[in-house]
Design a protein around this motif. Structure first.
Motif: not given
Length: 105
Positions: A48-52
């Motif tokens: 999720l951090y990578e997606e954000a």
């Protein structure tokens, strides 16, 4: 919709993304990543951090925080080599105002 507490942030992020509001999608994704981290779902938090971070509309301070949180999540997930690289990447975006202060003993 975004003020309704019954909708999880990852669901909101999908709706914002579909509507073309990528900044709000990234913000909702970051909140979902924080929640995953807080519930010890570190691999999910990493994703999720990578997606954000893939969102180009985020401000510098937000990207700096997300890079640091990504590094923490990688370390917590036991992915030390990736965490080290992520910490180096996060450090490149520190400013004197955001850098941790060394303790003076």
């Amino acid at each position: 919709l975004s003020s309704a507490p019954q909708f999880p942030d990852d669901v909101l992020a999908g709706h914002f993304r579909e509507a073309g509001d990528f900044k709000r999608a990234a913000e909702a994704t970051a909140r979902a990543a924080d929640h995953a981290r807080d519930t010890f779902s570190f691999d999910a938090a990493v994703e999720l951090y990578e997606e954000a971070l893939a969102c180009t509309d985020l401000e510098g301070e937000t990207k700096r925080r997300l890079r640091t949180e990504l590094a923490h999540a990688l370390a917590s997930a036991g992915r030390s080599e990736q965490a080290a690289a992520a910490y180096v990447d996060a450090a490149r975006f520190e400013t004197p105002a955001t850098a941790p202060r060394a303790s003076t003993r």
